[in-house]
Design a protein around this motif. Structure first.
Motif, PDB file in Angstrom:
ATOM      1  N   VAL A  12      20.173 175.329  71.886  1.00 26.47           N
ATOM      2  CA  VAL A  12      21.315 174.986  72.742  1.00 26.47           C
ATOM      3  C   VAL A  12      21.561 176.092  73.767  1.00 26.47           C
ATOM      4  N   ALA A  13      21.295 177.328  73.389  1.00 26.20           N
ATOM      5  CA  ALA A  13      21.424 178.427  74.361  1.00 26.20           C
ATOM      6  C   ALA A  13      20.419 178.237  75.497  1.00 26.20           C
ATOM      7  N   ARG A  14      19.194 177.871  75.142  1.00 27.24           N
ATOM      8  CA  ARG A  14      18.171 177.625  76.165  1.00 27.24           C
ATOM      9  C   ARG A  14      18.529 176.400  77.004  1.00 27.24           C
ATOM     10  N   ALA A  22      14.082 172.415  75.555  1.00 27.54           N
ATOM     11  CA  ALA A  22      14.988 172.752  74.450  1.00 27.54           C
ATOM     12  C   ALA A  22      15.982 171.613  74.226  1.00 27.54           C
ATOM     13  N   ALA A  23      16.508 171.059  75.304  1.00 24.08           N
ATOM     14  CA  ALA A  23      17.430 169.927  75.178  1.00 24.08           C
ATOM     15  C   ALA A  23      16.712 168.740  74.544  1.00 24.08           C
ATOM     16  N   THR A  55      26.445 160.987  74.337  1.00 26.17           N
ATOM     17  CA  THR A  55      26.585 162.241  73.584  1.00 26.17           C
ATOM     18  C   THR A  55      25.573 163.269  74.078  1.00 26.17           C
ATOM     19  N   PHE A  56      24.320 162.833  74.222  1.00 18.75           N
ATOM     20  CA  PHE A  56      23.286 163.778  74.641  1.00 18.75           C
ATOM     21  C   PHE A  56      23.374 164.127  76.122  1.00 18.75           C
ATOM     22  N   LEU A  57      23.929 163.234  76.935  1.00 26.27           N
ATOM     23  CA  LEU A  57      24.192 163.592  78.331  1.00 26.27           C
ATOM     24  C   LEU A  57      25.262 164.691  78.396  1.00 26.27           C
ATOM     25  N   ARG A  58      26.293 164.537  77.574  1.00 22.90           N
ATOM     26  CA  ARG A  58      27.337 165.574  77.532  1.00 22.90           C
ATOM     27  C   ARG A  58      26.786 166.879  76.988  1.00 22.90           C
ATOM     28  N   LEU A  59      25.900 166.777  76.005  1.00 21.92           N
ATOM     29  CA  LEU A  59      25.254 167.991  75.489  1.00 21.92           C
ATOM     30  C   LEU A  59      24.554 168.713  76.639  1.00 21.92           C
ATOM     31  N   TRP A  60      23.790 167.984  77.423  1.00 19.37           N
ATOM     32  CA  TRP A  60      23.052 168.589  78.535  1.00 19.37           C
ATOM     33  C   TRP A  60      24.007 169.236  79.541  1.00 19.37           C
ATOM     34  N   ARG A  65      28.577 175.812  77.467  1.00 16.65           N
ATOM     35  CA  ARG A  65      29.924 176.111  76.958  1.00 16.65           C
ATOM     36  C   ARG A  65      29.952 176.382  75.461  1.00 16.65           C
ATOM     37  N   TRP A  66      28.923 175.949  74.742  1.00 18.92           N
ATOM     38  CA  TRP A  66      28.917 176.133  73.299  1.00 18.92           C
ATOM     39  C   TRP A  66      28.733 177.611  72.967  1.00 18.92           C
TER      40      TRP A  66
END
Length: 190
Positions: A12-14, A22-23, A55-60, A65-66
């Motif tokens: 998630v950092a990457r 990574a995503a 969900t995964f679009l928001r993750l990207w 921010r995480w």
């Protein structure tokens, strides 16, 4: 390139730095669980697929921010998914319901066995769908996703004691809703 030994936190950092591989690895690792949770919350495969994709679009978009000192990555991801599902459920309540045929799953059972299993599943899913949103969410997280109480509390943004109380109310409500159909439910087990 992402590999199996990399932690979600490293990935998630990457991803937050713009690394699409990574995503992609995070998506591969978590799609099945997120899809199952969304399906349990929404009760419709198409809506669950849309919620999973969102969900995964928001993750990207929000991976940067995480922070590792906050919630565990998987907890954070579940929270995103459950918030999307709750938003969709609220929107659905405001709109006119659409009638759709239930999705049929080939279980390899005899026709009468498959009908009994399908009836049981339908009855339970309908009872769960009638629960208030937070009770439906706690049932999904604790029973279907088998998350520990602590993680369910983090996802829901409430205390562990509140999860326990909410789960007890949800179970009581389900028992009451399913009591009139107990003969049908037990018939499939005989």
């Amino acid at each position: 390139m992402a590999s199996d030994w990399e932690t979600d936190e490293a990935l998630v950092a990457r991803a937050g730095a713009g690394d699409r591989l990574a995503a992609g690895e995070l998506i591969v690792r978590h799609t099945d669980k997120i899809m199952a949770s969304c399906y349990r919350m929404l009760g419709d495969r198409s809506s669950a697929e849309d919620a999973t994709q969102e969900t995964f679009l928001r993750l990207w978009r929000h991976a940067s921010r995480w922070r590792p000192q906050g919630a565990k990555f998987e907890t954070w991801l579940y929270r995103i998914a459950m918030n999307i599902c709750l938003d969709r459920l609220r929107k659905k309540k405001r709109e006119a319901p659409e009638e759709a045929a239930p999705e049929q799953i080939d279980t390899g059972l005899r026709a009468d066995e498959a009908m009994a299993v399908d009836d049981t599943r339908r009855i339970v899913e309908e009872a769960i769908a009638e629960l208030p949103e937070r009770q439906r969410l706690v049932i999904t997280l604790r029973h279907y996703q088998e998350l520990p109480q602590r993680e369910a509390a983090e996802i829901m943004g409430i205390s562990e004691q509140a999860v326990e109380s909410l789960l007890a109310r949800a179970r009581r409500s389900l028992r009451e809703k399913l009591m009139p159909q107990r003969d049908v439910l037990y018939e499939g087990r005989a």
